[in-house]
Write a protein that holds these residues in place. Structure first.
Motif, mmCIF file in Angstrom:
data_model
loop_
_atom_site.group_PDB
_atom_site.id
_atom_site.type_symbol
_atom_site.label_atom_id
_atom_site.label_comp_id
_atom_site.label_asym_id
_atom_site.label_seq_id
_atom_site.Cartn_x
_atom_site.Cartn_y
_atom_site.Cartn_z
ATOM 1 N N TYR A 10 0.840 -1.203 0.000
ATOM 2 C CA TYR A 10 0.000 0.000 0.000
ATOM 3 C C TYR A 10 0.872 1.249 0.000
ATOM 4 O O TYR A 10 0.627 2.196 -0.766
ATOM 5 C CB TYR A 10 -0.907 -0.035 1.222
ATOM 6 N N ARG A 11 1.883 1.243 0.835
ATOM 7 C CA ARG A 11 2.827 2.369 0.870
ATOM 8 C C ARG A 11 3.477 2.567 -0.497
ATOM 9 O O ARG A 11 3.564 3.684 -1.009
ATOM 10 C CB ARG A 11 3.899 2.105 1.927
ATOM 11 N N GLU A 12 3.919 1.484 -1.125
ATOM 12 C CA GLU A 12 4.606 1.578 -2.411
ATOM 13 C C GLU A 12 3.705 2.148 -3.495
ATOM 14 O O GLU A 12 4.158 2.934 -4.344
ATOM 15 C CB GLU A 12 5.129 0.204 -2.826
ATOM 16 N N VAL A 13 2.442 1.773 -3.477
ATOM 17 C CA VAL A 13 1.498 2.294 -4.466
ATOM 18 C C VAL A 13 1.331 3.804 -4.292
ATOM 19 O O VAL A 13 1.291 4.563 -5.284
ATOM 20 C CB VAL A 13 0.135 1.576 -4.350
ATOM 21 N N LEU A 14 1.242 4.263 -3.058
ATOM 22 C CA LEU A 14 1.081 5.692 -2.801
ATOM 23 C C LEU A 14 2.325 6.483 -3.186
ATOM 24 O O LEU A 14 2.224 7.632 -3.625
ATOM 25 C CB LEU A 14 0.748 5.915 -1.324
ATOM 26 N N VAL A 15 3.483 5.884 -3.018
ATOM 27 C CA VAL A 15 4.728 6.545 -3.417
ATOM 28 C C VAL A 15 4.823 6.604 -4.938
ATOM 29 O O VAL A 15 5.233 7.609 -5.517
ATOM 30 C CB VAL A 15 5.952 5.813 -2.831
ATOM 31 N N ARG A 16 4.423 5.522 -5.585
ATOM 32 C CA ARG A 16 4.497 5.439 -7.046
ATOM 33 C C ARG A 16 3.500 6.388 -7.720
ATOM 34 O O ARG A 16 3.760 6.890 -8.806
ATOM 35 C CB ARG A 16 4.241 3.990 -7.470
ATOM 36 N N HIS A 17 2.382 6.628 -7.044
ATOM 37 C CA HIS A 17 1.336 7.498 -7.603
ATOM 38 C C HIS A 17 0.980 8.564 -6.559
ATOM 39 O O HIS A 17 -0.049 8.457 -5.887
ATOM 40 C CB HIS A 17 0.090 6.687 -7.954
ATOM 41 N N PRO A 18 1.798 9.605 -6.392
ATOM 42 C CA PRO A 18 1.581 10.587 -5.315
ATOM 43 C C PRO A 18 0.234 11.295 -5.372
ATOM 44 O O PRO A 18 -0.262 11.752 -4.336
ATOM 45 C CB PRO A 18 2.736 11.583 -5.524
ATOM 46 N N TRP A 19 -0.362 11.399 -6.523
ATOM 47 C CA TRP A 19 -1.643 12.090 -6.674
ATOM 48 C C TRP A 19 -2.792 11.330 -6.019
ATOM 49 O O TRP A 19 -3.823 11.932 -5.680
ATOM 50 C CB TRP A 19 -1.961 12.291 -8.159
ATOM 51 N N VAL A 20 -2.624 10.025 -5.823
ATOM 52 C CA VAL A 20 -3.714 9.211 -5.292
ATOM 53 C C VAL A 20 -4.121 9.670 -3.896
ATOM 54 O O VAL A 20 -5.308 9.828 -3.590
ATOM 55 C CB VAL A 20 -3.341 7.715 -5.276
ATOM 56 N N SER A 21 -3.145 9.895 -3.022
ATOM 57 C CA SER A 21 -3.471 10.262 -1.649
ATOM 58 C C SER A 21 -4.195 11.597 -1.587
ATOM 59 O O SER A 21 -4.957 11.857 -0.651
ATOM 60 C CB SER A 21 -2.207 10.311 -0.793
ATOM 61 N N THR A 22 -3.981 12.458 -2.598
ATOM 62 C CA THR A 22 -4.624 13.771 -2.631
ATOM 63 C C THR A 22 -6.130 13.655 -2.813
ATOM 64 O O THR A 22 -6.894 14.460 -2.266
ATOM 65 C CB THR A 22 -4.042 14.616 -3.776
ATOM 66 N N ILE A 23 -6.565 12.657 -3.569
ATOM 67 C CA ILE A 23 -7.992 12.560 -3.898
ATOM 68 C C ILE A 23 -8.646 11.286 -3.373
ATOM 69 O O ILE A 23 -9.830 11.048 -3.631
ATOM 70 C CB ILE A 23 -8.204 12.626 -5.425
ATOM 71 N N LEU A 24 -7.906 10.493 -2.626
ATOM 72 C CA LEU A 24 -8.395 9.175 -2.216
ATOM 73 C C LEU A 24 -9.734 9.250 -1.508
ATOM 74 O O LEU A 24 -10.646 8.466 -1.771
ATOM 75 C CB LEU A 24 -7.361 8.489 -1.324
ATOM 76 N N ASN A 25 -9.885 10.190 -0.591
ATOM 77 C CA ASN A 25 -11.126 10.290 0.170
ATOM 78 C C ASN A 25 -12.149 11.227 -0.459
ATOM 79 O O ASN A 25 -13.187 11.524 0.139
ATOM 80 C CB ASN A 25 -10.816 10.735 1.602
ATOM 81 N N THR A 26 -11.857 11.675 -1.673
ATOM 82 C CA THR A 26 -12.822 12.493 -2.401
ATOM 83 C C THR A 26 -13.958 11.633 -2.933
ATOM 84 O O THR A 26 -15.081 12.099 -3.113
ATOM 85 C CB THR A 26 -12.128 13.211 -3.573
#
Length: 261
Positions: A118-134
Motif C-alpha cells: 500500500y505504501r509503495e502504491v502511494l509513493v508510485r502514484h503521489p496524486w492518489v493520496s490527494t484525492i483518495l477520500n474524495t
C-alpha cells in the motif's frame, strides 16, 4: 450525463460505480467514434499523465490530446473528469498484489506485506493520496483491497469491536508514510535532484543557517545513527520498525482482551 450540481447535492450517491455508467460496449460505438478507444485505455492514459504531470494539469483535453482524439470522444465513455479520476484510483488499487489470507501463513506476514505494498502504491502514484477520500472508493479493486485487509485483521484474534481501530492504526499510518514519501520524492524530481542529493543540499543549508543550526546540533545523534545509509534505506528501516511496533501493539491487545474475557 450527471451534472456537477447533482453531484454536489447528492455526494453520498455520486459514484461512477453506483450510477448507471457501465462502459458502453464496442458494438454500440458510433461511426464517428475513434477505433481502439475504450474506457480502459482512457483510464490508463489518465494514470500515466497523472504520474508524469500531476493532478493540476490533468484535463479532458489533455487526455484527448495524448490519445490523439477529440475531447468530445471521451464523453462517449465517461461523463466528467471526476469519473476518470475515480476510475483511475481504482485502477491503481488494482496494482496491489493481494494474497489469500487463508494460505496458512501467519497474519503478521500478510499484514506487513499488504501495508508495504500500500505504501509503495502511494509513493508510485503521489496524486492518489490527494484525492483518495474524495470518492467513495467502491470500485472492484478498492473493495478487494478492503476485503483483504479485513480478512487479515480478523485472523489476529482481536474482538470485532476494535478491528476497525487496528485497521486504522496500520493503514492510516501506511497512508501517511507513503503520502509524505511520495510528495518528497516528487519535490526532489521537480528540482532536478535525486532524493539523496536534495537531502544533502537541505542539510547543508540548515547547518549554515544560524536559525536552524542549533536544532541540527541537537539531532546529531539521530543523524549519526543514519550515517552511510541512503534516504530510501532510512525510510525502509523506519517504516519496518514502526510497523513492528503496531504489530506488537496488536499482539498485546489480543492478550489483554483474552485475559479480560
Amino acid at each position: 450525463m450527471v451534472s456537477a450540481a447533482n453531484r454536489a447535492r447528492n455526494p453520498a450517491r455520486s459514484s461512477v460505480w453506483l450510477e448507471d455508467k457501465a462502459a458502453r460496449p464496442a458494438s454500440s460505438r458510433k461511426a464517428e467514434q475513434p477505433e481502439g478507444l475504450d474506457r480502459d485505455r482512457i483510464v490508463a492514459t489518465a494514470v500515466r499523465l497523472l504520474d508524469a504531470e500531476g493532478l493540476p494539469k490533468l484535463s479532458m483535453r489533455r487526455i484527448a490530446t495524448e490519445l490523439n482524439v477529440t475531447a468530445m470522444s471521451l464523453y462517449w465513455y465517461v461523463d466528467t473528469k471526476d469519473d476518470i479520476l475515480e476510475l483511475a484510483v481504482d485502477a491503481v488499487f488494482g496494482e496491489l498484489p493481494l494474497t489469500d489470507p487463508d494460505d496458512g501463513q501467519d497474519w503478521r506476514v500478510h499484514l506487513r506485506r499488504l501495508a508495504a505494498d500500500y505504501r509503495e502504491v502511494l509513493v508510485r502514484h503521489p496524486w492518489v493520496s490527494t484525492i483518495l477520500n474524495t470518492y467513495l472508493n467502491i470500485g472492484p479493486h478498492s473493495i478487494a483491497f478492503a476485503e483483504a485487509v479485513q480478512k487479515i485483521i480478523r485472523t489476529t484474534g482481536l474482538p470485532v469491536s476494535v478491528r476497525t481501530g487496528a485497521t486504522a492504526a496500520v493503514f492510516q499510518f501506511a497512508y501517511g508514510f507513503g503520502t509524505m514519501e511520495g510528495n518528497f520524492s516528487r519535490r526532489c524530481a521537480a528540482s532536478g535532484l535525486t532524493v539523496d542529493e536534495y537531502y544533502e543540499e537541505a542539510m547543508e543549508a540548515f547547518t549554515e543557517n544560524p536559525r536552524t543550526s542549533e536544532q541540527i546540533d541537537e539531532l546529531k545523534d539521530v543523524i549519526g545513527a543514519h550515517a552511510g545509509r541512503t534516504v530510501a534505506q532510512v525510510w525502509d528501516a523506519d517504516f519496518a520498525f514502526a510497523l513492528d511496533l503496531m504489530i506488537a501493539g496488536i499482539e498485546a491487545m489480543v492478550t489483554r482482551y483474552a485475559t479480560e474475557s
